[in-house]
Design an enzyme around this catalytic site. Sequence first.
Site: not given
Length: 383
Positions: A27-29, A83, A114, A154, A216-217
């Site tokens: 998920p990315m804003a 999410q 976040c 997450k 993740n990353g």
Amino acid sequence: MTTPISSPSPLLRIGPHAVQPPVVLAPMAGITNAPFRTLCREFSGGKGLFVSEMITTRALVERNEKTMQLVHFDATETPRSIQLYGVDPATVGKAVRMIVEEDLADHIDLNFGCPVPKVTRKGGGSALPYKRPLLRAILHEAVTGAGDLPVTMKMRKGIDDDHLTYLDAGRIAVEEGVTAIALHGRTAAQHYGGTADWDAIARLKEHVPEIPVLGNGDIWSAEDALRMMRETGCDGVVVGRGCLGRPWLFGDLVAGFEGTDTYATPTLREVTVVMRRHAELLGEWIGDEARGVIDFRKHVAWYLKGFAVGSELRRKLAITSSLAEMDAHLSELDLDQSWPVGADGPRGRTAGNNRVVLPDGWLKDPYDCAGVGAEAELDTSGG
């Protein structure tokens, strides 16, 4: 030829949902709205899991107009993944029950990762797992309210290197019935700087063998995803910034996990076709062509990364406000350019933050949750 992790491709289970290959869109804003998810899903052939951008529980419960648009899924999306961000257990519980009762999604992910100040200053996102009882209460309300819907979470390693929380948070998640955990191998203080700590992902997997752990990353290519799984033993990967301006990365990921080396190296002409479709989809989704093109502006630099494009033409594309205008500018490009060397590398935000904005006294006691409640809920979604 790429050597697959296993044959056939590894299978990830999120509750009743089979995810094969085990690849999840982070998920990315402002990014992972329905149009972008559509592009990623098309390139993957429908394989993988694609999660909505962050939905604030307060805004959902109050039926904020923008939020209700964000929770709309295309008929072809399955499973539908939402999410949620929330700080107040009661509000999180209400939001989850609303999702179940109104059949808004098939899977719920909770945001505890976040690092942006407007979230952490209220005790949310990557700040929240430091308060262990609050984390437990939120997870309990979510899992209880979700019924048969799987709930995942997450998170990051912690607030900073002196306040790591991921192992405690992982154990609490298992005890409260969370289905899977995704770990971004950075602290909140790192923001997106430095190098992701894949060893932490391996440690979490060893710590909570009962449920899937996703890494993740710093996944910029299919090879990175395969290497992460080999080195950490994680059950799947979550891809964020690596797909900015590269929705075809999900096709590469499918190819990598299935043991081929048919990775995309589009010409600039092929890239502009995707850019045009992306902008058009945004306009259709928003219901206004101009607003769709304006929203697309943020993607221009990502799509054009590495290509020889003059500064004046880049500026024109960054201020365009119609599809016709966009078409005219794209036609000025040298469209026969090959995929640039190095364009598969890091993209998006890379700077560290080094300071996490927290509520007053937040770090004094990880078990003192006084003063954290509904007022800490953001009233808008998507950011």
